[in-house]
Design a protein around this motif. Sequence first.
Motif, PDB file in Angstrom:
ATOM      1  N   ARG C 133      46.133  37.518  36.572  1.00 53.30           N
ATOM      2  CA  ARG C 133      44.789  37.023  36.871  1.00 53.30           C
ATOM      3  C   ARG C 133      44.774  36.210  38.154  1.00 53.30           C
ATOM      4  NH1 ARG C 133      42.114  33.952  32.012  1.00 53.30           N
ATOM      5  NH2 ARG C 133      40.728  33.449  33.744  1.00 53.30           N
ATOM      6  N   LEU C 134      43.583  36.050  38.663  1.00 50.00           N
ATOM      7  CA  LEU C 134      43.344  35.205  39.836  1.00 50.00           C
ATOM      8  C   LEU C 134      42.800  33.866  39.377  1.00 50.00           C
ATOM      9  CD1 LEU C 134      41.412  37.400  42.400  1.00 50.00           C
ATOM     10  CD2 LEU C 134      43.686  36.405  42.686  1.00 50.00           C
ATOM     11  N   TYR C 135      43.324  32.784  39.934  1.00 52.71           N
ATOM     12  CA  TYR C 135      42.753  31.452  39.713  1.00 52.71           C
ATOM     13  C   TYR C 135      42.435  30.834  41.065  1.00 52.71           C
ATOM     14  CZ  TYR C 135      44.172  31.607  34.823  1.00 52.71           C
ATOM     15  OH  TYR C 135      44.297  31.947  33.502  1.00 52.71           O
ATOM     16  N   PRO C 136      41.442  29.953  41.108  1.00 53.27           N
ATOM     17  CA  PRO C 136      41.056  29.389  42.409  1.00 53.27           C
ATOM     18  C   PRO C 136      41.999  28.305  42.912  1.00 53.27           C
ATOM     19  CG  PRO C 136      39.595  28.576  40.664  1.00 53.27           C
ATOM     20  CD  PRO C 136      40.502  29.599  40.029  1.00 53.27           C
ATOM     21  N   THR C 141      49.315  31.635  40.805  1.00 50.23           N
ATOM     22  CA  THR C 141      48.318  32.694  40.952  1.00 50.23           C
ATOM     23  C   THR C 141      48.485  33.368  42.304  1.00 50.23           C
ATOM     24  OG1 THR C 141      45.948  33.188  41.043  1.00 50.23           O
ATOM     25  CG2 THR C 141      46.622  31.024  41.853  1.00 50.23           C
ATOM     26  N   PRO C 142      48.294  34.675  42.349  1.00 55.27           N
ATOM     27  CA  PRO C 142      48.163  35.303  43.661  1.00 55.27           C
ATOM     28  C   PRO C 142      46.789  34.952  44.247  1.00 55.27           C
ATOM     29  CG  PRO C 142      47.834  36.935  41.918  1.00 55.27           C
ATOM     30  CD  PRO C 142      48.163  35.640  41.242  1.00 55.27           C
ATOM     31  N   ARG C 143      46.631  35.194  45.539  1.00 53.58           N
ATOM     32  CA  ARG C 143      45.336  35.042  46.205  1.00 53.58           C
ATOM     33  C   ARG C 143      44.906  36.425  46.704  1.00 53.58           C
ATOM     34  NH1 ARG C 143      44.616  29.870  44.539  1.00 53.58           N
ATOM     35  NH2 ARG C 143      46.272  28.522  45.288  1.00 53.58           N
TER      36      ARG C 143
END
Lengths: 271, 271, 271, 271
Positions: C133-136, C141-143
């Motif tokens: 998943r993406l997290y801000p 987390t990957p971007r």
Amino acid sequence: MTLTGYTAPLSPDGRASIVPPPPWHYSGDFMIAEYRADPGAVAALLPEELEPAEDPGAVAAIFADWQSCSADLHELTDPIQAQYREFFVVVGARFQGAPVSRCVYIWVDKDFAMYRGWVQGFPKKLGSIQMTRLYPVGKATPRLEPGARFGATCAANDRQIARLTFTLEHLSATAPRVNDPPMHNTRHFPAALGEEPAVFELVRAGGRDREATPIWEGSAEFCFYNDTLEDLQAIAPKEMLRGYRFSFGYTVDGVDVVGQHRHPQRSREQA
Amino acid sequence: MTLTGYTAPLSPDGRASIVPPPPWHYSGDFMIAEYRADPGAVAALLPEELEPAEDPGAVAAIFADWQSCSADLHELTDPIQAQYREFFVVVGARFQGAPVSRCVYIWVDKDFAMYRGWVQGFPKKLGSIQMTRLYPVGKATPRLEPGARFGATCAANDRQIARLTFTLEHLSATAPRVNDPPMHNTRHFPAALGEEPAVFELVRAGGRDREATPIWEGSAEFCFYNDTLEDLQAIAPKEMLRGYRFSFGYTVDGVDVVGQHRHPQRSREQA
Amino acid sequence: MTLTGYTAPLSPDGRASIVPPPPWHYSGDFMIAEYRADPGAVAALLPEELEPAEDPGAVAAIFADWQSCSADLHELTDPIQAQYREFFVVVGARFQGAPVSRCVYIWVDKDFAMYRGWVQGFPKKLGSIQMTRLYPVGKATPRLEPGARFGATCAANDRQIARLTFTLEHLSATAPRVNDPPMHNTRHFPAALGEEPAVFELVRAGGRDREATPIWEGSAEFCFYNDTLEDLQAIAPKEMLRGYRFSFGYTVDGVDVVGQHRHPQRSREQA
Amino acid sequence: MTLTGYTAPLSPDGRASIVPPPPWHYSGDFMIAEYRADPGAVAALLPEELEPAEDPGAVAAIFADWQSCSADLHELTDPIQAQYREFFVVVGARFQGAPVSRCVYIWVDKDFAMYRGWVQGFPKKLGSIQMTRLYPVGKATPRLEPGARFGATCAANDRQIARLTFTLEHLSATAPRVNDPPMHNTRHFPAALGEEPAVFELVRAGGRDREATPIWEGSAEFCFYNDTLEDLQAIAPKEMLRGYRFSFGYTVDGVDVVGQHRHPQRSREQA
């Protein structure tokens, strides 16, 4: 008021504890496949206090389908608190010259059994364990008779770990041998900071009030799968021995500390 | 090459099918609590082809721990394909003057059993079902003897559905009665578009080669929980009858269509 | 009072239905790997109404992490009723000369999504699906930037099904192509007795109010595992194409029937 | 060769360890409901080293949806090793005169996160945790805007634990306060025999490289369910305060020991 409990979470009445205090009673069905692996790989899984067994590559792959409870038996009418299955890998060894056994890997499907295992030196991870069952009626069950076939599998973290199939031949005159000597595991709890454990004890498992059914014996096939987080291929079967099936019950009060391990990193630096 | 299979997914060799073709063999352990609920609420769960039973509020809450397989028994050595547990609610009814039964709600813990159920008119949802088991040895098990206590629970979608506890008293002279008459369920498969079903059949379940152990009987407590997706409180116990425990096996070849339902929305418009 | 519901279990107020009536709204994150498999094996998974695609071995392996709800959105505040993940395998084909796609295998982790899928012609089995998943914020987390790495896995019945890893390179000028043409699946529901289906329709999936984020593209690795219940090795990658990541939302009202299949066993007899 | 690993199971290369060594990186989405419970019940969950907070009944019910990894980030492309959700209950307290917080109950859905939690003094049990998610497109998602509604639930051992629903109102000027002061938990590991713990340390959690999104605030509803293994009704809400939603990332290297607890049974005898 004071917080109490055998384990955390502590609470005023102690009931929140993830594991109730011992004694713990156990009743279970067992399927065991014995085999020989590379003796060097088995030795590499022993702590320095243990020496290789007389049969140095002997391994037991054990599936168990348990019901357990604490002293007042209350878990038995709330079966989600009582039932669990596990798969474990036991190797032979010697401690101070006497035969012992050791659980090197183990997977279980409930949290209370996982933590209760860690307290006793079983390094339990969560997994999914499946075992053929016996029923007294119907066609969808093997019977305890020559030619009956059973299977068992373990998966963890969405990875296949192991598969066992075996065929009953006759009641056993010998019984499984690898896991028969007293188990010598390691209680391990990391420190708050750093890699040196806070608890690092060699412990001997016991148990009392042991009871078992007659043991059926037969030919077994067993494999580990490839894509696992642990290096299970290192201890894959090179020669299959026998398979066994029986039911077993006992009561456990805890384990006995028989030694303190040196920290492995520290040992490594000194080596 | 042609796609084949008893169910989807179809494949060249048919092996991908979520359910293998019948016959299906079953062996299982059962716990049943019979009770009386509000007769109006039971009647409200019957399709218009069925009339209330002679004992119009009678309900059976049934927990079953199954092993099943298809004709060649191959699932029995790969137990993840063979084992499942379910909890179902059966009410009494009459069809064309004769006593029948009907499964109004059911939860099961495997996909193959869920879809095989839909094919037979059981409206299965997924759930977690737990039942006290019997073991031949050890202290962590009840025995088949007066005073032995058993429990069972069902949860679904992280919601508690039902809990049963009961205490064995003696071998039963009567056997459970609510689910004894032939089950009359509804096969229901929605259309591609719109709310009128494509399949909407009243079917009679059968089965052959039935085999059962002696039936133990005792006093039972049973409850539905409050926060469920279905209105289970409507059929909550008003009067507990008896609890039963036994093992049962049979073989199923399919179900018989005994009628076509009219579409409920259409029926409603006409009412 | 009359029983009602879009699906079984029917109930007086309809709320017990495993799937609420359409429309169904969907929002999801997607990871897709396109590749070429053996064209003959892909053709062998097409019903006789569909012909091979222009690129006859093209396959899309698709992981989706969904939130869905019905018209009143009530599932969104009870997320166990809204969220699910799925992995599906889509192949290209032609129907009456025009490009179409078809879902040949699919696994999902919730019962409502499984049955809603069957209604639309998706032959869903249960599985466990995992996707990066993406997290801000944070380092775990990957971007969305060149070089970012994502992974996804599927397992079912304690068997490993598939694994995808891919590395973002740039926003895509082309978008995934295999699953772009309208999906033509088969609604299949067995009869009460026998192997000939009661419902056996070729259906076209649609959907409205489609909305998507920009699509990232990159290099992908993908594999099927060996020990699966389906013959997935038959359609294993021979040549990897590209990987894609994006979010997508739409609304579905049902599917359109475009033909009736002949029964495969009957076809086989005639062949 | 020497056995190695941050935790058991130890292995020649250390890779079998259930938890990799720190540092651990975390990225997560949070939903928090603050409320006031009975101050006496909150105080009853504090060890004797901690005193009640200035607002002595303040509680934070926290849901978190995490991705985490170790130093080389390898878990991020194998998401089953990276993702987990948890629900925890944090109360305010004071230690040596300064405000602190304390996690009194916590449930998590992965084994590595459970054991990593125990190492840091979080008394984690397994549970199922569900939280409404945000998606950038489609109708099946709330948006970060006034009036958007979110929900979250926790269940464990097939029992419902807690439910939260809340409605966004505006960006927060204050931020959640209960869990803001440094967390003071208890590392607890039982002895091999007997009820006195082998490890029983008061520890202070820290973390570095903290990063957060803007915090949305709104009105919250929260409840504990009745039929739980822990006495959660004791700390049920008497007055709801505010709900919060945000994303948060940080890195943890371990925890600091700030004191040794006396054994509760021993304390009790002396009282």
